[in-house]
Design a protein around this motif. Structure first.
Motif, PDB file in Angstrom:
ATOM      1  N   ASP A 255       0.829  -1.207   0.000  1.00  0.00           N
ATOM      2  CA  ASP A 255       0.000   0.000   0.000  1.00  0.00           C
ATOM      3  C   ASP A 255       0.863   1.256   0.000  1.00  0.00           C
ATOM      4  OD1 ASP A 255       1.027  -0.050   2.527  1.00  0.00           O
ATOM      5  OD2 ASP A 255      -0.897  -0.058   3.571  1.00  0.00           O
ATOM      6  N   ARG A 256       2.113   1.131  -0.397  1.00  0.00           N
ATOM      7  CA  ARG A 256       3.051   2.250  -0.478  1.00  0.00           C
ATOM      8  C   ARG A 256       4.035   1.985  -1.591  1.00  0.00           C
ATOM      9  NH1 ARG A 256       8.099   0.879   0.926  1.00  0.00           N
ATOM     10  NH2 ARG A 256       8.435  -0.961   2.228  1.00  0.00           N
ATOM     11  N   VAL A 257       4.741   3.030  -2.004  1.00  0.00           N
ATOM     12  CA  VAL A 257       5.835   2.867  -2.951  1.00  0.00           C
ATOM     13  C   VAL A 257       7.153   2.846  -2.172  1.00  0.00           C
ATOM     14  CG1 VAL A 257       4.553   4.034  -4.779  1.00  0.00           C
ATOM     15  CG2 VAL A 257       6.121   5.360  -3.335  1.00  0.00           C
ATOM     16  N   GLY A 258       8.202   2.427  -2.841  1.00  0.00           N
ATOM     17  CA  GLY A 258       9.521   2.474  -2.201  1.00  0.00           C
ATOM     18  C   GLY A 258      10.244   1.152  -2.134  1.00  0.00           C
ATOM     19  N   GLY A 259       9.510   0.037  -2.217  1.00  0.00           N
ATOM     20  CA  GLY A 259      10.183  -1.254  -2.162  1.00  0.00           C
ATOM     21  C   GLY A 259      11.004  -1.432  -0.908  1.00  0.00           C
ATOM     22  N   ARG A 260      12.313  -1.626  -1.092  1.00  0.00           N
ATOM     23  CA  ARG A 260      13.207  -1.852   0.038  1.00  0.00           C
ATOM     24  C   ARG A 260      13.774  -0.558   0.614  1.00  0.00           C
ATOM     25  NH1 ARG A 260      16.474  -6.826  -2.701  1.00  0.00           N
ATOM     26  NH2 ARG A 260      15.440  -6.066  -4.593  1.00  0.00           N
ATOM     27  N   THR A 261      13.169   0.558   0.242  1.00  0.00           N
ATOM     28  CA  THR A 261      13.441   1.825   0.926  1.00  0.00           C
ATOM     29  C   THR A 261      12.191   2.210   1.698  1.00  0.00           C
ATOM     30  OG1 THR A 261      12.713   3.219  -0.934  1.00  0.00           O
ATOM     31  CG2 THR A 261      15.036   2.577  -0.865  1.00  0.00           C
ATOM     32  N   TYR A 262      12.372   2.644   2.934  1.00  0.00           N
ATOM     33  CA  TYR A 262      11.221   3.003   3.769  1.00  0.00           C
ATOM     34  C   TYR A 262      11.683   3.937   4.878  1.00  0.00           C
ATOM     35  CZ  TYR A 262       7.248   2.595   6.916  1.00  0.00           C
ATOM     36  OH  TYR A 262       6.170   2.881   7.728  1.00  0.00           O
ATOM     37  N   ASN A 263      10.949   5.009   5.087  1.00  0.00           N
ATOM     38  CA  ASN A 263      11.301   6.002   6.100  1.00  0.00           C
ATOM     39  C   ASN A 263      10.433   5.861   7.341  1.00  0.00           C
ATOM     40  OD1 ASN A 263      13.152   7.137   4.324  1.00  0.00           O
ATOM     41  ND2 ASN A 263      11.793   8.810   3.709  1.00  0.00           N
ATOM     42  N   HIS A 264      11.061   5.829   8.530  1.00  0.00           N
ATOM     43  CA  HIS A 264      10.328   5.980   9.786  1.00  0.00           C
ATOM     44  C   HIS A 264      10.014   7.461   9.995  1.00  0.00           C
ATOM     45  CE1 HIS A 264      10.809   1.969  11.376  1.00  0.00           C
ATOM     46  NE2 HIS A 264      12.126   2.028  11.347  1.00  0.00           N
TER      47      HIS A 264
ATOM     48  N   ILE B 121      12.964  11.968   9.825  1.00  0.00           N
ATOM     49  CA  ILE B 121      12.789  10.540   9.508  1.00  0.00           C
ATOM     50  C   ILE B 121      14.065   9.794   9.879  1.00  0.00           C
ATOM     51  CG2 ILE B 121      11.190  10.987   7.600  1.00  0.00           C
ATOM     52  CD1 ILE B 121      14.713   9.828   6.830  1.00  0.00           C
ATOM     53  N   SER B 122      13.958   8.478   9.902  1.00  0.00           N
ATOM     54  CA  SER B 122      15.126   7.613   9.912  1.00  0.00           C
ATOM     55  C   SER B 122      14.826   6.446   8.986  1.00  0.00           C
ATOM     56  CB  SER B 122      15.437   7.098  11.322  1.00  0.00           C
ATOM     57  OG  SER B 122      16.656   6.377  11.327  1.00  0.00           O
ATOM     58  N   GLU B 123      15.807   6.076   8.182  1.00  0.00           N
ATOM     59  CA  GLU B 123      15.569   5.064   7.160  1.00  0.00           C
ATOM     60  C   GLU B 123      15.551   3.652   7.751  1.00  0.00           C
ATOM     61  OE1 GLU B 123      18.133   8.367   5.289  1.00  0.00           O
ATOM     62  OE2 GLU B 123      18.016   7.272   7.193  1.00  0.00           O
ATOM     63  N   ALA B 124      14.547   2.887   7.356  1.00  0.00           N
ATOM     64  CA  ALA B 124      14.449   1.497   7.796  1.00  0.00           C
ATOM     65  C   ALA B 124      15.068   0.529   6.796  1.00  0.00           C
ATOM     66  CB  ALA B 124      12.986   1.119   8.033  1.00  0.00           C
TER      67      ALA B 124
ATOM     68  N   MET C 173      17.085  -8.736   7.151  1.00  0.00           N
ATOM     69  CA  MET C 173      17.600  -7.594   7.914  1.00  0.00           C
ATOM     70  C   MET C 173      16.539  -7.042   8.888  1.00  0.00           C
ATOM     71  SD  MET C 173      20.806  -6.771   7.325  1.00  0.00           S
ATOM     72  CE  MET C 173      22.112  -6.818   6.109  1.00  0.00           C
ATOM     73  N   ARG C 174      17.034  -6.541  10.007  1.00  0.00           N
ATOM     74  CA  ARG C 174      16.200  -5.882  11.012  1.00  0.00           C
ATOM     75  C   ARG C 174      16.953  -4.663  11.506  1.00  0.00           C
ATOM     76  NH1 ARG C 174      14.346  -8.672  16.766  1.00  0.00           N
ATOM     77  NH2 ARG C 174      13.201  -6.886  17.639  1.00  0.00           N
ATOM     78  N   LYS C 175      16.316  -3.506  11.406  1.00  0.00           N
ATOM     79  CA  LYS C 175      16.943  -2.248  11.800  1.00  0.00           C
ATOM     80  C   LYS C 175      16.115  -1.589  12.895  1.00  0.00           C
ATOM     81  CE  LYS C 175      18.764   0.496   8.647  1.00  0.00           C
ATOM     82  NZ  LYS C 175      18.905   1.341   7.422  1.00  0.00           N
TER      83      LYS C 175
END
Length: 495
Positions: free
Chosen positions: A83-92, A99-102, A335-337
């Protein structure tokens, strides 16, 4: 000429225009030139058969879509399962625009494709903070070391890897002269024969494991050498901060690249539209069965991790080589961040850079992920998921206590905590990076990139350079768009 064009039928004139466009385009010059010439001759089909459907709205898929649009092609859609764009990029989102990148976040010298994209999208960059001393925790011991000058922990071994990488082309590593012999070894087996002390081995294991998502003992030496090859045959450039692929970050986080591309594409991007079945990929018109209905198209760009393709039913079945590649592709490096937010980056006052490496606990590595203005302090942590509770309060406290031991008691004064485990967030992210085992590329690698029927494969894993990085994803999107336009032109020229 005018007389001749008048006498030709409409389809014949269209075919001639396509031939002329192909003849005049410099195909090696990129999509901006030849893609534009091709796409302008491709009309929208009145029977609702799209020219191109792109599966996946990450960096690869949206780059391909953007290239199609810039070339003048309007008959396409982007289908995204999430339900979002970005794939393996995602911002907290942290509030107040912070933000911080997840997911993926760093770029560096040589990654020209993503730097160019950021400039075109007016996304600014800033230097990663790495000045100061690292902290190492080994059992009850704690020690500090300043590596901010970019020097390797073991220059002789690093240089040996760099020299070996010169013989392993990143585009097709399985074609290296001694590929079969190299591919029998894991990186761990090779390192074990180099006489490393424990501290050096810990450093190599940590950096290689974070880059590839798997311990060196499970990672193919051939694959790792190909990654070094793509980084100008420099392990320092591949792994490092100063002068390396972790040197630079995006203002607003890496996901903003995808957000801005999607905004420009408008309603051609369809969210919550997973593709369940692809029928007739070997025919002129392909049918895609999605949760939002049936879509028909002439070309498909699958901008997906290879293992994710296994969630799609292909009718007819894919050729054996491609099917086996997808089925056997490793997908166990999710991965887990984690993110700890503080009032300010207090560790900098002590000459520390926020990088903490723990040899025998839940923390693999932490980094200073604070914004450019240091208005808050952010520690991002890569963690060993099996050793850290999934209860947010316990996970926050466990890591804060580790940070306090390494950086000072102020680490216990946490303002916010975020935890993003890519293995649990959705079924559409099986892994973050490609953890390729020994023997895989020499057997299956040749099936990774070639198109199959109307199916064009994209995604960072298919890139000729900077495989597994965000830059690789962008490069693969450019290539896929050009392939799709060329295929459309070729088909219509033959009609």
């Amino acid at each position: 000429m005018d007389q001749e064009n008048t006498e030709l039928s409409g389809p014949a004139r269209q075919r001639r225009r396509l031939v002329q466009a192909l003849a005049s385009a410099t195909l090696l010059g990129g999509t901006a030139l030849c893609g534009r010439a091709l796409a302008q001759a491709l009309p929208t089909d009145p029977e609702h058969v799209l020219d191109v459907v792109i599966i996946g709205a990450g960096l690869a898929g949206l780059t391909a879509a953007r290239d199609l649009q810039r070339a003048g092609c309007t008959s396409f859609a982007v289908l995204e399962a999430r339900d979002r764009v970005g794939g393996r990029t995602y911002n907290h989102p942290l509030g107040n625009g912070l933000i911080s990148e997840a997911g993926g976040e760093w770029i560096g010298p040589g990654q020209t494709a993503i730097f160019d994209l950021a400039r075109e999208l007016d996304v600014a960059t800033f230097p990663t903070y790495y000045q100061g001393r690292n902290v190492y925790l080994v059992g009850d011991a704690r020690y500090e070391e300043d590596l901010s000058n970019g020097q390797s922990a073991n220059h002789a071994i690093t240089e040996k890897l760099n020299q070996m990488a010169q013989r392993v082309p990143s585009k097709e590593p399985w074609t290296a002269a001694d590929a079969a012999e190299i591919d029998k070894l894991s990186v761990g087996e090779w390192l074990a024969g180099q006489g490393l002390d424990n501290a050096s081995r810990l450093s190599f294991d940590t950096s290689i494991g974070l880059t590839t998502g798997t311990p060196p003992s499970s990672l193919a030496l051939l694959h790792y050498l190909s990654l070094i090859n793509s980084a100008d045959c420099s392990m320092e450039k591949l792994e490092g901060f100063k002068g390396g692929a972790q040197e630079t970050r995006f203002v607003g986080g890496s996901q903003v690249l995808c957000t801005r591309m999607a905004q420009a594409l408008g309603d051609r991007v369809k969210l919550a539209s997973p593709v369940r079945k692809i029928v007739g990929w070997d025919q002129d018109v392909v049918e895609l069965h999605t949760d939002q209905g049936l879509i028909r198209t002439r070309q498909v760009i699958a901008a997906l991790h290879p293992a994710l393709c296994n969630q799609i039913v292909f009718d007819p079945p894919l050729p054996e080589g491609r099917a086996q590649l997808q089925r056997l592709w490793p997908s166990l490096a999710p991965m887990r961040k984690t993110v700890h937010v503080y009032e300010r980056p207090f560790w900098r006052d002590k000459g520390l850079n926020g990088q903490v490496i723990q040899a025998d606990g839940p923390l693999i590595l932490s980094c200073d992920n604070s914004p450019a203005d240091a208005s808050v302090g952010i520690l991002m942590g890569f963690v060993r998921s099996a050793q850290l509770s999934h209860d947010p309060a316990r996970a926050e406290r466990t890591l804060a206590e580790i940070y306090a031991r390494a950086l000072g008691k102020q680490a216990l004064e946490v303002k916010q905590f975020h935890d993003h485990d890519w293995a649990k967030v959705d079924p559409w992210t099986l892994t973050c990076v490609g953890a390729i085992p020994p023997g895989f590329l020499t057997r299956w690698g040749r099936y990774l990139k070639p198109a199959v029927g109307r199916l064009i494969w994209s995604g960072t894993e298919t890139s000729d350079l900077w495989t597994s990085s965000m830059d690789g994803a962008v490069r693969s999107g450019h290539r896929a768009a050009l392939e799709a336009l060329q295929a459309l032109a070729s088909t219509r020229r033959q009609a």
